[in-house]
Design a protein around this motif. Structure first.
Motif, mmCIF file in Angstrom:
data_model
loop_
_atom_site.group_PDB
_atom_site.id
_atom_site.type_symbol
_atom_site.label_atom_id
_atom_site.label_comp_id
_atom_site.label_asym_id
_atom_site.label_seq_id
_atom_site.Cartn_x
_atom_site.Cartn_y
_atom_site.Cartn_z
ATOM 1 N N GLY A 238 0.834 -1.203 0.000
ATOM 2 C CA GLY A 238 0.000 0.000 0.000
ATOM 3 C C GLY A 238 0.864 1.247 0.000
ATOM 4 N N ASN A 239 1.859 1.295 0.912
ATOM 5 C CA ASN A 239 2.670 2.510 1.007
ATOM 6 C C ASN A 239 3.854 2.483 0.035
ATOM 7 N N ALA A 240 4.665 1.418 0.102
ATOM 8 C CA ALA A 240 5.809 1.337 -0.820
ATOM 9 C C ALA A 240 5.327 0.921 -2.211
ATOM 10 N N VAL A 241 4.428 -0.049 -2.259
ATOM 11 C CA VAL A 241 3.839 -0.502 -3.530
ATOM 12 C C VAL A 241 2.349 -0.163 -3.443
ATOM 13 N N THR A 242 1.912 0.786 -4.259
ATOM 14 C CA THR A 242 0.584 1.379 -4.068
ATOM 15 C C THR A 242 -0.366 0.967 -5.188
ATOM 16 N N PRO A 243 -1.584 0.521 -4.845
ATOM 17 C CA PRO A 243 -2.564 0.230 -5.898
ATOM 18 C C PRO A 243 -2.823 1.491 -6.720
ATOM 19 N N ALA A 244 -2.884 1.342 -8.029
ATOM 20 C CA ALA A 244 -3.046 2.506 -8.889
ATOM 21 C C ALA A 244 -4.430 3.130 -8.719
ATOM 22 N N TRP A 245 -5.409 2.293 -8.402
ATOM 23 C CA TRP A 245 -6.777 2.812 -8.312
ATOM 24 C C TRP A 245 -7.516 2.051 -7.218
ATOM 25 N N TRP A 246 -8.640 2.592 -6.774
ATOM 26 C CA TRP A 246 -9.351 2.037 -5.616
ATOM 27 C C TRP A 246 -9.944 0.665 -5.892
ATOM 28 N N THR A 342 10.387 -5.657 -7.024
ATOM 29 C CA THR A 342 10.268 -5.085 -8.369
ATOM 30 C C THR A 342 9.519 -3.759 -8.364
ATOM 31 N N TYR A 343 8.496 -3.641 -7.501
ATOM 32 C CA TYR A 343 7.587 -2.504 -7.653
ATOM 33 C C TYR A 343 7.663 -1.483 -6.523
ATOM 34 N N THR A 344 8.612 -1.614 -5.599
ATOM 35 C CA THR A 344 8.708 -0.633 -4.515
ATOM 36 C C THR A 344 8.858 0.779 -5.088
ATOM 37 N N GLY A 345 8.063 1.702 -4.541
ATOM 38 C CA GLY A 345 8.092 3.084 -5.013
ATOM 39 C C GLY A 345 7.176 3.321 -6.204
ATOM 40 N N ARG A 346 6.508 2.268 -6.676
ATOM 41 C CA ARG A 346 5.678 2.421 -7.871
ATOM 42 C C ARG A 346 4.217 2.094 -7.578
ATOM 43 N N SER A 347 3.378 2.371 -8.563
ATOM 44 C CA SER A 347 1.962 2.021 -8.466
ATOM 45 C C SER A 347 1.721 0.769 -9.296
ATOM 46 N N VAL A 348 0.799 -0.056 -8.820
ATOM 47 C CA VAL A 348 0.607 -1.361 -9.465
ATOM 48 C C VAL A 348 -0.874 -1.657 -9.679
ATOM 49 N N THR A 349 -1.129 -2.634 -10.522
ATOM 50 C CA THR A 349 -2.470 -3.198 -10.653
ATOM 51 C C THR A 349 -2.384 -4.664 -10.233
ATOM 52 N N THR A 350 -3.543 -5.307 -10.167
ATOM 53 C CA THR A 350 -3.590 -6.713 -9.760
ATOM 54 C C THR A 350 -2.690 -7.580 -10.645
#
Ligand SMILES: [Zn+2]
Length: 764
Positions: A238-246, A342-350
């Motif tokens: 959530g914080n380091a790797v954040t969902p792009a959308w709700w 891989t995704y720390t600091g970035r926004s991700v999807t499922t």
């Protein structure tokens, strides 16, 4: 956010959160003057959004969240879009003597000519605005040492004098961080950490560097380990790797719940009765008539808040635990580590997590997880045995969901063998470890699978004594939900209930009570006396004076007693009721101990009830008044009209009396009486309640499960509920739930005949 499980700091709705937040004001609070915040957020190109705002500093800390945004206009207006992570600079000007805390450490501070202090925080490189937080107050700052591999400095910020009551938090915090870092193989991604106690708050919030807790969690330590583990897990998820959308919130809440529970389980003694509450909450949420899948579209800001529910937290954690078990702990851990690295600091999807899981395990497993994420409801898996030369398990998951199923059966080598399969539509799996046709089969080994087991063909259920407590509870879930869905005949459910009750073990009793709760919802008024008498006979050993009045010896006993008092209060021995009543008289505290009051109220004709009403009218604090008013719902059915009298009594706020009516509507023994009392004055009651409570009232009527009451409700509501709007939607939903329950009840069959056929237990 921590919002899991009933009575576990959960916010059920924004309205409830508001109610909770106005209920617990600390008497030490007072206004101390104004603090001024200057926050600026800018995107990577330097486009800036800045603003000042006044922040009232009370005697105790108040969190403030600034919801700014940068970049394109979000899809849901008034909601920050989580994928935008702007750069932040924050300066706070605070009255002398107050501390100011932010997500980042203090970079510089100075005293102004008017003696206020200007506090400048270190710049934050990237932070979504929903995680931006500031706390200002006269904190006692308690040094919590240095945490984890990064040796990051940690403090507790609590109200003056509360530091000495935070020993549990100080002891557990480093252990939780160590356990999380060991699992993830990365240091806590923070430069510093403050844990802040907030008096008027719904639970906890994972703001990086500044985690806020309801005061009672941090000070006094109620449930600290579990809640803190959840919030600290969020520092990655959530914080380091954040969902792009709700719509991908499960990537933060389900993971924080799953890993938080996992870490809590490794640091504390695991209690199956408590662990099972999450599964039960998920099953109940999945059975709601408007249940959503873990991943569902979120288009407007109004759809964000309701998404924080038991599906997101409890079902999400259960589904992850099921897949972890299926692929093995090491493989799942490899997927999690690779995803985070891989995704720390970035926004991700499922998709990003599915790819990591597919690479660590195999693509079919990732697609199976995806099918569970998209599925609304609890998957049902039909199991049968094919017995021939080579025994095989036939597993068929309904509705095109692919479900990891783990079964246990007697092994050729002696002992038992476990085998896990991915069940699609009608898949056949040889059981090489079995010798001949297995004598029994456990369909959900360890109770770890989030699915319902439905047996097909000749059933070879395992003897209950072979089941672990978790497996007993999972089997009770299967029976209870089959009853609720009208898929299991009453006689079979009663037989299973009686078998669990006969074991006389705490978790088996809980299993029996879960089935009893499902049957109770299906019992109509004419059958109720026979039903409660039969049930009390099954539970006789739990209804003695000691079992009901002495302090419980375990969590399972505590929960069992509360449920027995709910289900068969009217069957409690008159001597036990009299003793509970005598204790209340002796102590003079009418509403002090809710469990004892419920027993004492079991046979009250009105004297104790009226004492409570008088107490509610004369007590000094709002909390004591509310407690007394709420307890009015614990009395027998003949007093239901009196509860409605009190609701309409001008001396009491209607919304504080409503919970008593809701309690009566929730209990089988009082439901009909409560409805008749409401029906007699429906328009007056609905008009007297604040709009949010009126909607609660319409929702609480969903338990009626009776065609006559349904017709009365529809007729009563027609002139008073507007044809459109929230209240109408709630009413329509309630009527649909009643229709569904009536249809299911018809499928369960004749409960009276079943009660006569299934023998009563032999008593004590
Ligand atoms: Zn959370």
């Amino acid at each position: 956010m921590a919002a899991r499980g009933r009575s576990r700091h959960r916010e059920r709705s924004p309205a409830e959160r508001r109610r909770r937040c106005t209920g617990g004001r600390d008497p030490r609070q007072r206004r101390l003057g104004d603090a001024r915040l200057r926050a600026a957020a800018s995107d990577r190109r330097g486009n800036r959004r800045a603003g000042d705002r006044l922040h009232r500093a009370r005697r105790r800390p108040q969190p403030s969240r600034r919801q700014g945004r940068a970049g394109p206009v979000p899809r849901a207006r008034r909601r920050p879009e989580p994928r935008w992570k702007p750069r932040w600079r924050l300066t706070a000007i605070v009255p002398r003597g107050l501390a100011a805390l932010g997500n980042a450490a203090v970079a510089a501070e100075r005293e102004l000519p008017d003696h206020r202090r200007e506090v400048q925080f270190a710049e934050i490189a990237a932070l979504p605005s929903y995680l931006f937080a500031v706390a200002v107050g006269p904190f006692e700052l308690v040094d919590a040492g240095r945490l984890g591999d990064g040796h990051i400095p940690a403090r507790l910020a609590v109200a003056a004098g509360d530091g000495k009551r935070a020993a549990l938090a100080l002891r557990e915090l480093p252990r939780i961080v160590d356990a999380l870092e060991r699992y993830i193989a990365a240091p806590l991604p923070l430069a510093k950490l403050d844990l802040v106690a907030v008096p008027e708050f719904f639970g906890a919030m994972e703001n990086p560097g500044l985690i806020t807790f309801q005061t009672g969690v941090l000070v006094g330590g109620r449930d600290f380990t579990r809640i803190a583990a959840h919030e600290l897990a969020h520092q990655w998820f959530g914080n380091a790797v954040t969902p792009a959308w709700w719509d991908a919130l499960w990537l933060s809440e389900a993971f924080a719940s799953w890993l938080g529970d996992r870490v809590t389980g490794s640091l504390t003694t695991r209690i199956p009765a408590l662990a099972h509450r999450g599964r039960l909450a998920a099953l109940e949420a999945d059975d709601r008539i408007d249940a959503e899948a873990l991943i569902h579209p979120v288009a407007t800001s109004g759809e964000v808040e309701p998404a924080f529910d038991a599906i997101l937290y409890d079902k999400g954690a259960a589904v992850l635990a099921m897949f972890e078990r299926f692929v093995g702990r090491d493989t799942f851990q490899a997927a999690v580590r690779s995803y985070l690295a891989t995704y720390t600091g970035r926004s991700v999807t499922t998709r990003q997590f599915l790819d990591a899981l597919g690479a660590a395990a195999r693509p079919a497993v990732a697609e199976a997880l995806a099918s569970n994420l998209r599925y609304a409801g609890t998957p049902a898996v039909e199991l049968s045995l094919r017995c021939g030369a080579a025994p095989a398990l036939v597993a068929s998951a309904r509705d095109r969901v692919a479900v990891p199923v783990c079964v246990r059966f007697p092994a050729a080598s002696g002992g038992a063998a476990t085998q896990c399969v991915l069940a699609g539509s009608a898949t056949v799996h040889p059981l090489p470890a079995a010798t001949g046709c297995p004598a029994w089969l456990i369909g959900n080994d360890g109770g770890l699978g989030y699915y319902r087991t439905v047996w097909r063909g000749p059933v070879r259920l395992a003897p209950l004594a072979l089941l672990s407590p978790d497996e007993q509870l999972a089997r009770a879930d299967d029976v209870a939900f089959a009853v609720r869905r009208g898929e299991l005949a009453a006689a079979e459910a009663l037989t299973e209930l009686a078998a669990f009750a006969a074991l006389r073990e705490p978790h088996a009793t809980l299993a029996a009570l879960e089935i009893a709760g499902a049957i109770d919802a299906m019992v109509g008024d004419p059958v109720r006396p026979a039903w409660t008498s039969w049930l009390a006979g099954q539970l006789g050993h739990r209804m003695t004076r000691d079992a009901l009045l002495a302090p419980p010896r375990s969590v399972a006993e505590y929960i069992a007693r509360a449920q027995i008092v709910e289900l068969v209060r009217g069957e409690i021995d008159p001597d036990v009721v009299a003793e509970a009543r005598a204790r209340i008289d002796r102590l003079g505290d009418v509403a002090g101990d809710p469990a004892r009051l419920r027993i004492a109220a079991a046979r009250d004709a009105g004297a104790l009830f009226e004492r409570l009403v008088r107490a509610a009218a004369t007590v000094r604090t709002g909390q004591a008044r509310d407690q007394a008013l709420e307890a009015l719902g614990d009395f027998p059915a003949p007093l239901a009209p009196r509860v409605v009298d009190v609701l309409l009594d001008a001396r009491f706020p209607t919304d504080r009396v409503w919970p008593a009516v809701a309690t009566m509507l929730a209990r089988g023994e009082t439901r009909s009486a409560a409805w008749r009392a409401l029906h007699a004055r429906f328009a007056r009651v609905l008009a007297a309640l604040p709009p949010a409570r009126a909607r609660d009232a319409l929702e609480a009527l969903a338990g009626l499960c009776d065609p006559g009451a349904r017709a009365e409700l529809a007729a009563d509501a027609a002139p008073v509920v507007p044809a459109a709007g929230d209240a109408r939607r709630t009413l329509d939903r309630t009527l649909a739930v009643i229709d569904r329950c009536v249809a299911r009840r018809a499928m369960v069959g004749d409960i009276a005949a079943a009660l006569a056929a299934v023998p009563r237990a032999s008593g004590l």
